[in-house]
Design a protein around this motif. Structure first.
Motif, mmCIF file in Angstrom:
data_model
loop_
_atom_site.group_PDB
_atom_site.id
_atom_site.type_symbol
_atom_site.label_atom_id
_atom_site.label_comp_id
_atom_site.label_asym_id
_atom_site.label_seq_id
_atom_site.Cartn_x
_atom_site.Cartn_y
_atom_site.Cartn_z
ATOM 1 N N HIS A 107 0.840 -1.205 0.000
ATOM 2 C CA HIS A 107 0.000 0.000 0.000
ATOM 3 C C HIS A 107 0.868 1.245 0.000
ATOM 4 O O HIS A 107 2.089 1.168 0.119
ATOM 5 C CB HIS A 107 -0.981 -0.005 1.159
ATOM 6 C CG HIS A 107 -0.363 0.095 2.519
ATOM 7 N ND1 HIS A 107 0.339 -0.926 3.101
ATOM 8 C CD2 HIS A 107 -0.346 1.113 3.418
ATOM 9 C CE1 HIS A 107 0.759 -0.556 4.292
ATOM 10 N NE2 HIS A 107 0.360 0.685 4.510
ATOM 11 N N HIS B 54 1.330 3.906 1.988
ATOM 12 C CA HIS B 54 1.828 4.695 3.122
ATOM 13 C C HIS B 54 3.340 4.866 3.026
ATOM 14 O O HIS B 54 4.042 3.982 2.540
ATOM 15 C CB HIS B 54 1.475 4.015 4.447
ATOM 16 C CG HIS B 54 0.137 4.443 4.976
ATOM 17 N ND1 HIS B 54 -0.613 3.652 5.796
ATOM 18 C CD2 HIS B 54 -0.569 5.592 4.800
ATOM 19 C CE1 HIS B 54 -1.733 4.294 6.106
ATOM 20 N NE2 HIS B 54 -1.735 5.463 5.498
ATOM 21 N N HIS C 129 -7.147 -1.343 4.545
ATOM 22 C CA HIS C 129 -6.331 -0.489 5.418
ATOM 23 C C HIS C 129 -6.428 0.970 4.942
ATOM 24 O O HIS C 129 -6.838 1.846 5.690
ATOM 25 C CB HIS C 129 -4.905 -1.018 5.412
ATOM 26 C CG HIS C 129 -3.905 -0.127 6.045
ATOM 27 N ND1 HIS C 129 -4.016 0.297 7.348
ATOM 28 C CD2 HIS C 129 -2.763 0.430 5.558
ATOM 29 C CE1 HIS C 129 -2.969 1.074 7.629
ATOM 30 N NE2 HIS C 129 -2.207 1.178 6.565
HETATM 31 ZN ZN LIG Z 1 -0.135 1.613 6.458
#
Ligand SMILES: [Zn+2]
Length: 455
Positions: free
Chosen positions: A65, A67, A165
């Protein structure tokens, strides 16, 4: 003879940030996630150290992902010679683009400010990477569909599965000669207001699993009501509510909830600012990927339109100094850099204002210090007393708690050989290890940084 398969934990081991898991097969080196270390200085310094492996020998990168602690090192990896493809879901690619440019800009701005004000320890202060480096990394991003095996030859294939998430976040199944490794990435909540329930793996030989909240149980509270209460009490005092957040992530939840509260007349019509150099691109991403979230786009567009986007630092200074009540959403989420610091300089000492902590705060960040109740914070070389209200909303967390993590494992039809616990501070990782080994009787390991395992 069994063919070679090995995993090395180059980050996110024994700590939450810097996720980098290197899988070495007979013919390929595959890096799963390429995150930045954040928080404690000894960790942040690792971002400047060379990797234990020559980046030009890595064949491909898979991203769970977007982030920063999973993608934020990519510009440096590319700058050091990595030439392969970086595979991810389409929303992850688009969000990574915003996040990497944002991160590069923040680092350039911080270095510039340090040089201008003379508080840099290294002269001149240099950014870890520049916007130009970030653009080069973005050019290597390559979208793949979810729930589909991608075969890359040599008996290696991988598949992305959504995990709730953040938008586009996935766990990754990587199969090498029929041995299946499952990388959880960050596991979302089974009751996320914006995202569909996490998918769960059915089968795994090895699991590489996060443990951010491995020792925690989220409070069950009505997030919208709580947010309304915090906004109203701050407004009644005439203060400013500061919500540190990434540009793309919880910021959308907040924008959405604030708008709903306003429409229902539960809060007054005070201005809402999104202060991020890249913030304006975000709504386009949400519109483009409306299959990946539960927000109704017509309503989200309305909510988005009522938020004032702050582009220049000059405007930040003006808005922050304005005495009127307001809500500000600004990065970075852990208050370790970015525009949010300029608001904190004005408002930390103001007993009428509120700082709200809504996401995970890594050890060593200002966010963690504030969360732990520190009385004084150093920003840009000066000390500021913490006199404002501090609020925390764990109900807005994008991470599963211990029950959620166990629920995710419960999808497996049989016992894996080993569960490797990563992406957690020692207390959280240990709590999850004990829980898994006692209740499921599975083998669990907590790898150390740079440790390797033959699989
Ligand atoms: Zn994360």
């Amino acid at each position: 003879m069994e063919s070679k398969l090995n995993i090395s934990f180059l980050g996110g081991a024994g700590t939450v940030t810097g996720s980098k898991h290197l899988v070495t097969t007979e013919s390929k080196q595959i890096l799963v996630d390429c995150g930045l270390f954040q928080g404690l200085k000894e960790l942040r310094l690792l971002n400047w150290e060379p990797l234990p492996i020559d980046p030009s020998t890595i064949d491909l990168v898979l991203l769970t992902h977007a982030h920063l602690d999973h993608v934020g090192y990519l510009p440096r990896l590319v700058a050091q010679g990595f030439k392969g493809k970086i595979y991810c879901t389409a929303p992850t690619g688009s969000i990574a683009e915003v996040i990497l440019l944002d991160s590069a800009k923040i680092q350039e701005e911080d270095a510039e400010m340090a040089n201008k004000k003379g508080y840099a320890k290294h002269k001149p202060a240099k950014p870890l990477y520049t916007v130009k480096d970030a653009k080069k990394a973005i050019d290597s991003l390559y979208d793949v569909a979810c729930n589909q095996w991608i075969d890359i030859g040599d008996n290696i294939r991988f598949r992305f599965n959504l995990i709730a998430h953040i938008m586009g976040a996935s766990f990754i199944e990587l199969e090498v000669n029929k041995k299946r490794l499952v990388f959880s990435g960050d596991i979302g909540r089974f009751d996320d207001p914006m995202l569909e329930e996490p998918h769960r793996p059915r089968h795994a030989d090895y699991i590489i699993m996060e443990s951010t909240y491995g020792d925690r149980h989220h409070k069950h509270e009505d997030s919208k009501k709580r947010l309304g209460d915090i906004i109203n009490s701050t407004n009644n005092r005439g203060g400013t509510l500061i919500i540190p957040s990434f540009t793309v992530d919880r910021a959308q939840d907040f924008i959405w909830m604030i708008w709903q509260l306003k429409k229902a007349k539960k809060i007054p019509n005070i201005p809402v600012y999104l202060d991020s150099p890249m913030g304006v691109n975000v709504s386009k991403i949400y519109a483009e990927f409306d299959d990946y979230h539960k927000l109704g786009m017509d309503v989200f567009d309305e909510a988005w339109a009522h938020v004032k986007k702050v582009a220049s630092v000059k405007d930040t200074f003006r808005i922050s100094a304005d005495k009127k009540s307001k809500i500000v959403i600004a990065g970075s989420g852990m208050m370790n850099g970015g525009r949010v610091l300029l608001y904190l300089q004005d408002h930390l000492q103001n007993p009428d204002s509120t700082v709200m902590i809504a996401g995970y705060q890594a050890r060593g960040t200002r966010g963690r210090l504030i969360q732990d109740g520190t009385k004084e914070i150093k920003i840009h070389g000066n000390f500021y007393k913490v006199r404002c209200h501090i609020e925390e909303m764990t109900s807005m967390s994008s991470h599963a708690d211990q029950d959620g993590l166990m629920n995710w494992l419960a999808g497996l039809s049989r016992k894996p050989k080993t569960v490797f616990i990563v992406h957690g501070e020692s207390q959280a990782a240990n709590a999850l290890r004990v829980k898994i080994s006692h209740t499921l009787k599975w083998d669990v390991a907590i790898p150390k940084m740079n440790e390797s395992y033959e699989l």
